[in-house]
Design a protein around this motif. Structure first.
Motif, PDB file in Angstrom:
ATOM      1  N   VAL A   1       0.864  -1.189   0.000  1.00 31.92           N
ATOM      2  CA  VAL A   1       0.000   0.000   0.000  1.00 31.92           C
ATOM      3  C   VAL A   1       0.896   1.233   0.000  1.00 31.92           C
ATOM      4  O   VAL A   1       1.460   1.621   1.028  1.00 31.92           O
ATOM      5  CB  VAL A   1      -0.936   0.022   1.219  1.00 31.92           C
ATOM      6  N   HIS A   2       1.079   1.791  -1.193  1.00 30.07           N
ATOM      7  CA  HIS A   2       1.920   2.983  -1.352  1.00 30.07           C
ATOM      8  C   HIS A   2       3.303   2.795  -0.714  1.00 30.07           C
ATOM      9  O   HIS A   2       3.791   3.656   0.034  1.00 30.07           O
ATOM     10  CB  HIS A   2       1.224   4.212  -0.764  1.00 30.07           C
ATOM     11  N   GLY A   3       3.904   1.660  -1.017  1.00 34.65           N
ATOM     12  CA  GLY A   3       5.255   1.399  -0.549  1.00 34.65           C
ATOM     13  C   GLY A   3       5.358   0.790   0.832  1.00 34.65           C
ATOM     14  O   GLY A   3       6.449   0.398   1.256  1.00 34.65           O
ATOM     15  N   THR A  61      -9.690  -1.721  -7.786  1.00 37.91           N
ATOM     16  CA  THR A  61     -10.700  -1.439  -6.769  1.00 37.91           C
ATOM     17  C   THR A  61     -10.242  -0.399  -5.760  1.00 37.91           C
ATOM     18  O   THR A  61     -10.998   0.503  -5.390  1.00 37.91           O
ATOM     19  CB  THR A  61     -11.064  -2.739  -6.022  1.00 37.91           C
ATOM     20  N   PHE A  62      -8.980  -0.517  -5.325  1.00 37.03           N
ATOM     21  CA  PHE A  62      -8.510   0.307  -4.214  1.00 37.03           C
ATOM     22  C   PHE A  62      -7.648   1.482  -4.633  1.00 37.03           C
ATOM     23  O   PHE A  62      -7.241   2.278  -3.788  1.00 37.03           O
ATOM     24  CB  PHE A  62      -7.740  -0.569  -3.219  1.00 37.03           C
ATOM     25  N   GLY A  63      -7.363   1.582  -5.911  1.00 37.01           N
ATOM     26  CA  GLY A  63      -6.615   2.729  -6.399  1.00 37.01           C
ATOM     27  C   GLY A  63      -5.141   2.436  -6.631  1.00 37.01           C
ATOM     28  O   GLY A  63      -4.587   1.446  -6.146  1.00 37.01           O
ATOM     29  N   SER A  64      -4.510   3.305  -7.359  1.00 34.69           N
ATOM     30  CA  SER A  64      -3.096   3.167  -7.689  1.00 34.69           C
ATOM     31  C   SER A  64      -2.255   3.082  -6.422  1.00 34.69           C
ATOM     32  O   SER A  64      -2.506   3.782  -5.436  1.00 34.69           O
ATOM     33  CB  SER A  64      -2.649   4.363  -8.531  1.00 34.69           C
ATOM     34  N   GLY A  65      -1.267   2.198  -6.445  1.00 38.60           N
ATOM     35  CA  GLY A  65      -0.381   2.041  -5.291  1.00 38.60           C
ATOM     36  C   GLY A  65      -0.745   0.896  -4.387  1.00 38.60           C
ATOM     37  O   GLY A  65      -0.035   0.633  -3.409  1.00 38.60           O
ATOM     38  N   VAL A  66      -1.845   0.196  -4.681  1.00 37.77           N
ATOM     39  CA  VAL A  66      -2.260  -0.959  -3.880  1.00 37.77           C
ATOM     40  C   VAL A  66      -2.130  -2.215  -4.725  1.00 37.77           C
ATOM     41  O   VAL A  66      -2.710  -2.307  -5.808  1.00 37.77           O
ATOM     42  CB  VAL A  66      -3.715  -0.811  -3.389  1.00 37.77           C
ATOM     43  N   SER A  67      -1.361  -3.181  -4.240  1.00 41.70           N
ATOM     44  CA  SER A  67      -1.172  -4.426  -4.982  1.00 41.70           C
ATOM     45  C   SER A  67      -0.918  -5.585  -4.023  1.00 41.70           C
ATOM     46  O   SER A  67      -0.376  -5.385  -2.922  1.00 41.70           O
ATOM     47  CB  SER A  67      -0.001  -4.308  -5.969  1.00 41.70           C
TER      48      SER A  67
END
Length: 230
Positions: free
Chosen positions: A39-41, A168-174
């Motif tokens: 989550v965002h790093g 679903t959760f936006g850029s930066g979430v993987s």
């Protein structure tokens, strides 16, 4: 049907054990499933411990016997803070899997390379308990991931793509990975704190008694989030 038969025969075995010398008809094992999300790093991790009690009455009752598994545990709750919450279910990776995708299926398939040559389920469980292996799940074995647009509304459920949580959760979430490992930790509990309606739900998530619609809410039941057969 096979599980019901296994339960009945196991009960019968208890009654006549003094005469037949039945011995153990089951093996119990627990595994820990950990989801690691970027989550965002920053790494967000969540885990759940599930118990599988595998039974096999065929050695005692031959053609009248059967095999089955009883599962205790709950979905893994992954809280991403401001991004929301999602769940890794006690269900296969896609709709329609049924029992083929339940925790016992996933357990044996995840460690298939260690179990080659072994057919019967009880020796498989004992082998895994002895070796206590750990590994990253292949993408096709990851349980179904879902979220609710509204945690208080079970019909608002949506399936997530483990390859693309950013959708679903936006850029930066993987999703970094999902790790399964054999453990002796206690079975996880407490999911009702997030989903209080689970306690009273006796139907599919959409309120229907039977599965007859081509929707996720009509596919899933409370047992896909929580089971207790201990």
């Amino acid at each position: 049907m096979a599980l019901l038969l296994a339960k009945r025969l196991a009960a019968l075995c208890v009654l006549v054990s003094a005469l037949t010398g039945c011995g153990s008809l089951s093996e119990t094992i627990r595994y820990r499933l950990t989801l690691n999300v970027n989550v965002h790093g920053k790494l967000v991790s969540a885990f759940g411990v599930v118990q599988v009690k595998q039974s096999d009455t065929r050695p005692i009752f031959r053609s009248m016997g059967g095999v089955g598994a009883e599962v205790s545990g709950e979905a893994v709750v992954v809280d991403l803070g401001a991004h929301g919450v999602f769940f890794a279910l006690l269900h296969g990776p896609k709709p329609g899997f049924g029992d083929l995708g339940d925790p016992a299926w996933m357990l044996f398939h995840a460690f298939d390379d260690l179990l080659k040559g072994e057919i019967d389920p009880l020796p498989k469980v004992q082998l895994l308990k002895d070796k206590r292996p750990s590994r990253v799940l292949q993408i096709d074995y990851i349980p179904m991931l879902v979220r609710f647009r509204d945690l208080n509304d079970p019909t608002s459920i949506e399936q997530l793509d483990p390859r693309n949580l950013a959708e679903t959760f936006g850029s930066g979430v993987s999703l970094r990975d999902v790790v399964i490992e054999i453990t002796e930790e206690p079975v996880t509990s407490g999911i009702e704190a997030k989903l209080p309606w689970l306690k009273t739900m006796k139907t599919h998530l959409d309120g229907e008694r039977y599965h007859h619609l081509n929707t996720l809410a009509n596919e899933l039941l409370a047992r896909d989030f929580h089971r207790d057969n201990r």
